[in-house]
Design a protein around this motif. Structure first.
Motif, PDB file in Angstrom:
ATOM      1  N   MET A 264     -19.203  13.232 -48.358  1.00 51.17           N
ATOM      2  CA  MET A 264     -20.515  13.287 -47.702  1.00 51.17           C
ATOM      3  C   MET A 264     -20.335  13.162 -46.188  1.00 51.17           C
ATOM      4  O   MET A 264     -19.581  12.328 -45.716  1.00 51.17           O
ATOM      5  CB  MET A 264     -21.410  12.164 -48.223  1.00 51.17           C
ATOM      6  CG  MET A 264     -22.832  12.196 -47.677  1.00 51.17           C
ATOM      7  SD  MET A 264     -23.868  10.909 -48.432  1.00 51.17           S
ATOM      8  CE  MET A 264     -25.396  11.226 -47.582  1.00 51.17           C
ATOM      9  N   LYS A 265     -21.041  13.993 -45.454  1.00 52.99           N
ATOM     10  CA  LYS A 265     -20.914  13.970 -44.003  1.00 52.99           C
ATOM     11  C   LYS A 265     -21.528  12.715 -43.405  1.00 52.99           C
ATOM     12  O   LYS A 265     -22.561  12.235 -43.875  1.00 52.99           O
ATOM     13  CB  LYS A 265     -21.604  15.195 -43.387  1.00 52.99           C
ATOM     14  CG  LYS A 265     -20.934  16.513 -43.664  1.00 52.99           C
ATOM     15  CD  LYS A 265     -21.662  17.624 -42.929  1.00 52.99           C
ATOM     16  CE  LYS A 265     -21.004  18.975 -43.157  1.00 52.99           C
ATOM     17  NZ  LYS A 265     -21.696  20.053 -42.424  1.00 52.99           N
ATOM     18  N   GLU A 266     -20.869  12.184 -42.373  1.00 48.83           N
ATOM     19  CA  GLU A 266     -21.442  11.085 -41.625  1.00 48.83           C
ATOM     20  C   GLU A 266     -22.467  11.636 -40.646  1.00 48.83           C
ATOM     21  O   GLU A 266     -22.309  12.740 -40.115  1.00 48.83           O
ATOM     22  CB  GLU A 266     -20.354  10.337 -40.858  1.00 48.83           C
ATOM     23  CG  GLU A 266     -19.317   9.668 -41.738  1.00 48.83           C
ATOM     24  CD  GLU A 266     -18.284   8.916 -40.918  1.00 48.83           C
ATOM     25  OE1 GLU A 266     -18.686   8.253 -39.943  1.00 48.83           O
ATOM     26  OE2 GLU A 266     -17.097   9.022 -41.228  1.00 48.83           O
ATOM     27  N   GLN A 267     -23.524  10.870 -40.421  1.00 49.73           N
ATOM     28  CA  GLN A 267     -24.552  11.289 -39.480  1.00 49.73           C
ATOM     29  C   GLN A 267     -24.371  10.566 -38.155  1.00 49.73           C
ATOM     30  O   GLN A 267     -24.101   9.366 -38.118  1.00 49.73           O
ATOM     31  CB  GLN A 267     -25.950  11.012 -40.037  1.00 49.73           C
ATOM     32  CG  GLN A 267     -26.345  11.930 -41.175  1.00 49.73           C
ATOM     33  CD  GLN A 267     -27.858  11.964 -41.379  1.00 49.73           C
ATOM     34  OE1 GLN A 267     -28.596  11.218 -40.756  1.00 49.73           O
ATOM     35  NE2 GLN A 267     -28.301  12.849 -42.241  1.00 49.73           N
ATOM     36  N   LEU A 268     -24.499  11.319 -37.086  1.00 47.53           N
ATOM     37  CA  LEU A 268     -24.435  10.748 -35.748  1.00 47.53           C
ATOM     38  C   LEU A 268     -25.646  11.220 -34.953  1.00 47.53           C
ATOM     39  O   LEU A 268     -25.958  12.414 -34.949  1.00 47.53           O
ATOM     40  CB  LEU A 268     -23.167  11.209 -35.031  1.00 47.53           C
ATOM     41  CG  LEU A 268     -21.832  10.578 -35.436  1.00 47.53           C
ATOM     42  CD1 LEU A 268     -20.694  11.267 -34.692  1.00 47.53           C
ATOM     43  CD2 LEU A 268     -21.824   9.094 -35.142  1.00 47.53           C
ATOM     44  N   VAL A 269     -26.312  10.299 -34.310  1.00 47.24           N
ATOM     45  CA  VAL A 269     -27.388  10.658 -33.393  1.00 47.24           C
ATOM     46  C   VAL A 269     -26.780  10.812 -32.005  1.00 47.24           C
ATOM     47  O   VAL A 269     -26.128   9.897 -31.494  1.00 47.24           O
ATOM     48  CB  VAL A 269     -28.496   9.586 -33.373  1.00 47.24           C
ATOM     49  CG1 VAL A 269     -29.539   9.925 -32.306  1.00 47.24           C
ATOM     50  CG2 VAL A 269     -29.161   9.476 -34.734  1.00 47.24           C
ATOM     51  N   PHE A 270     -26.962  11.982 -31.427  1.00 49.51           N
ATOM     52  CA  PHE A 270     -26.496  12.257 -30.070  1.00 49.51           C
ATOM     53  C   PHE A 270     -27.722  12.244 -29.176  1.00 49.51           C
ATOM     54  O   PHE A 270     -28.630  13.056 -29.349  1.00 49.51           O
ATOM     55  CB  PHE A 270     -25.793  13.612 -30.039  1.00 49.51           C
ATOM     56  CG  PHE A 270     -25.205  13.989 -28.704  1.00 49.51           C
ATOM     57  CD1 PHE A 270     -25.005  13.060 -27.706  1.00 49.51           C
ATOM     58  CD2 PHE A 270     -24.826  15.300 -28.464  1.00 49.51           C
ATOM     59  CE1 PHE A 270     -24.459  13.416 -26.487  1.00 49.51           C
ATOM     60  CE2 PHE A 270     -24.272  15.682 -27.239  1.00 49.51           C
ATOM     61  CZ  PHE A 270     -24.097  14.740 -26.257  1.00 49.51           C
ATOM     62  N   ALA A 271     -27.776  11.328 -28.243  1.00 51.13           N
ATOM     63  CA  ALA A 271     -28.965  11.114 -27.423  1.00 51.13           C
ATOM     64  C   ALA A 271     -29.131  12.210 -26.375  1.00 51.13           C
ATOM     65  O   ALA A 271     -29.003  11.983 -25.168  1.00 51.13           O
ATOM     66  CB  ALA A 271     -28.919   9.740 -26.765  1.00 51.13           C
ATOM     67  N   THR A 272     -29.402  13.403 -26.843  1.00 49.90           N
ATOM     68  CA  THR A 272     -29.645  14.552 -25.973  1.00 49.90           C
ATOM     69  C   THR A 272     -30.464  15.585 -26.723  1.00 49.90           C
ATOM     70  O   THR A 272     -30.510  15.579 -27.955  1.00 49.90           O
ATOM     71  CB  THR A 272     -28.321  15.185 -25.501  1.00 49.90           C
ATOM     72  OG1 THR A 272     -28.609  16.209 -24.522  1.00 49.90           O
ATOM     73  CG2 THR A 272     -27.584  15.832 -26.662  1.00 49.90           C
ATOM     74  N   ASN A 273     -31.103  16.471 -25.978  1.00 49.72           N
ATOM     75  CA  ASN A 273     -31.719  17.667 -26.560  1.00 49.72           C
ATOM     76  C   ASN A 273     -31.115  18.923 -25.938  1.00 49.72           C
ATOM     77  O   ASN A 273     -31.637  20.018 -26.117  1.00 49.72           O
ATOM     78  CB  ASN A 273     -33.239  17.658 -26.349  1.00 49.72           C
ATOM     79  CG  ASN A 273     -33.946  16.775 -27.368  1.00 49.72           C
ATOM     80  OD1 ASN A 273     -33.592  16.753 -28.544  1.00 49.72           O
ATOM     81  ND2 ASN A 273     -34.950  16.027 -26.915  1.00 49.72           N
ATOM     82  N   ASN A 274     -29.991  18.731 -25.211  1.00 46.95           N
ATOM     83  CA  ASN A 274     -29.340  19.866 -24.561  1.00 46.95           C
ATOM     84  C   ASN A 274     -28.528  20.640 -25.600  1.00 46.95           C
ATOM     85  O   ASN A 274     -27.527  20.138 -26.110  1.00 46.95           O
ATOM     86  CB  ASN A 274     -28.414  19.347 -23.454  1.00 46.95           C
ATOM     87  CG  ASN A 274     -27.779  20.462 -22.649  1.00 46.95           C
ATOM     88  OD1 ASN A 274     -27.316  21.459 -23.199  1.00 46.95           O
ATOM     89  ND2 ASN A 274     -27.733  20.298 -21.339  1.00 46.95           N
ATOM     90  N   PRO A 275     -28.952  21.871 -25.941  1.00 46.32           N
ATOM     91  CA  PRO A 275     -28.265  22.615 -27.002  1.00 46.32           C
ATOM     92  C   PRO A 275     -26.826  22.968 -26.653  1.00 46.32           C
ATOM     93  O   PRO A 275     -25.972  23.075 -27.542  1.00 46.32           O
ATOM     94  CB  PRO A 275     -29.122  23.884 -27.159  1.00 46.32           C
ATOM     95  CG  PRO A 275     -29.822  24.040 -25.841  1.00 46.32           C
ATOM     96  CD  PRO A 275     -30.066  22.643 -25.352  1.00 46.32           C
ATOM     97  N   HIS A 276     -26.512  23.142 -25.367  1.00 45.83           N
ATOM     98  CA  HIS A 276     -25.146  23.460 -24.952  1.00 45.83           C
ATOM     99  C   HIS A 276     -24.211  22.285 -25.249  1.00 45.83           C
ATOM    100  O   HIS A 276     -23.105  22.466 -25.768  1.00 45.83           O
ATOM    101  CB  HIS A 276     -25.102  23.801 -23.467  1.00 45.83           C
ATOM    102  CG  HIS A 276     -25.939  24.963 -23.079  1.00 45.83           C
ATOM    103  ND1 HIS A 276     -25.653  26.261 -23.470  1.00 45.83           N
ATOM    104  CD2 HIS A 276     -27.081  25.049 -22.339  1.00 45.83           C
ATOM    105  CE1 HIS A 276     -26.563  27.081 -22.979  1.00 45.83           C
ATOM    106  NE2 HIS A 276     -27.438  26.369 -22.292  1.00 45.83           N
ATOM    107  N   LYS A 277     -24.661  21.074 -24.924  1.00 43.24           N
ATOM    108  CA  LYS A 277     -23.846  19.891 -25.168  1.00 43.24           C
ATOM    109  C   LYS A 277     -23.664  19.653 -26.669  1.00 43.24           C
ATOM    110  O   LYS A 277     -22.576  19.308 -27.135  1.00 43.24           O
ATOM    111  CB  LYS A 277     -24.475  18.666 -24.510  1.00 43.24           C
ATOM    112  CG  LYS A 277     -24.458  18.699 -22.989  1.00 43.24           C
ATOM    113  CD  LYS A 277     -25.061  17.435 -22.403  1.00 43.24           C
ATOM    114  CE  LYS A 277     -25.005  17.450 -20.874  1.00 43.24           C
ATOM    115  NZ  LYS A 277     -25.586  16.223 -20.296  1.00 43.24           N
ATOM    116  N   ILE A 278     -24.734  19.844 -27.424  1.00 44.32           N
ATOM    117  CA  ILE A 278     -24.654  19.650 -28.871  1.00 44.32           C
ATOM    118  C   ILE A 278     -23.672  20.629 -29.487  1.00 44.32           C
ATOM    119  O   ILE A 278     -22.863  20.273 -30.352  1.00 44.32           O
ATOM    120  CB  ILE A 278     -26.048  19.791 -29.515  1.00 44.32           C
ATOM    121  CG1 ILE A 278     -26.932  18.613 -29.097  1.00 44.32           C
ATOM    122  CG2 ILE A 278     -25.941  19.849 -31.045  1.00 44.32           C
ATOM    123  CD1 ILE A 278     -28.372  18.739 -29.523  1.00 44.32           C
TER     124      ILE A 278
END
Length: 202
Positions: A1-15
């Motif tokens: 099962m994949k681990e979930q991580l919240v990345f504190a951004t909405n920048n699609p390039h960084k994601i």
């Protein structure tokens, strides 16, 4: 099962950069995904401070373990500007083309064009807060070159490259030597070590 991580951004390039680097082990959730629609003010005077500020905001207001990052371009001849003002160097509109135009104008015909990109990541898991830093040395080109990447990529020539700007490189080439790529690699190793430590030994 994949681990979930919240990345504190909405920048699609960084994601996308981080998704490509960390691979299929993780499912990323952005600020929008967790219902965080407010603009988190970046009011600190250092990259470390802003990275902490964003991660702590998510943890305090949404109860989510997360990581955040702040990146800055530091140009030696400009006293390490734009630094924490990198994203809005030319104004609050955060326009990359205008930022690049201002940077080149400020440098003019100076011979000293040494610069570096620096990324600081703040990871919060439970009550534990950890920082990771990535640095890429380089110089500022005399004019924008290339159509890839984002931000200052068309004017930044990494020292470890072959004379091309970040904007001329393929994504995988850039990630291997970029500031963000290096910081994420440290984050990745830390997460792996924590995952191994959490496994039962008997």
């Amino acid at each position: 099962m994949k681990e979930q991580l919240v990345f504190a951004t909405n920048n699609p390039h960084k994601i996308e950069e981080i998704r490509r680097q960390l691979g299929d082990r993780y499912t990323f959730r952005s600020l929008q995904d967790i219902g965080c629609t407010e603009d988190i003010p970046e009011t600190e005077t250092t990259l470390e401070g802003n990275a902490r500020l964003k991660a702590r905001h998510v943890k305090s207001n949404y109860g989510q373990d997360c990581f955040s990052e702040d990146s800055g371009l530091e140009v030696a001849a400009l006293g390490n500007a734009p630094g924490v003002d990198t994203a809005h160097y030319a104004g609050p509109q955060r326009d990359a083309e205008e930022n690049n135009t201002k940077l080149l104008s400020e440098l003019g015909d100076r011979k000293d064009r040494l610069a570096r990109f620096r990324t600081v990541i703040c990871l919060i898991q439970g009550d534990t807060e950890t920082l990771f830093e990535g640095v890429c040395e380089g110089r500022i080109a005399t004019s924008p070159v290339g159509h890839g990447g984002f931000g200052y990529d068309p004017v930044f020539v990494p020292t470890e490259g072959d004379g091309r700007t970040f904007a001329q490189m393929k994504q995988d080439e850039k990630v291997r030597i970029s500031h963000r790529g290096r910081a994420i690699a440290k984050l990745q190793e830390y997460l792996k070590s924590r995952s191994g430590a959490d496994r039962p030994t008997g």
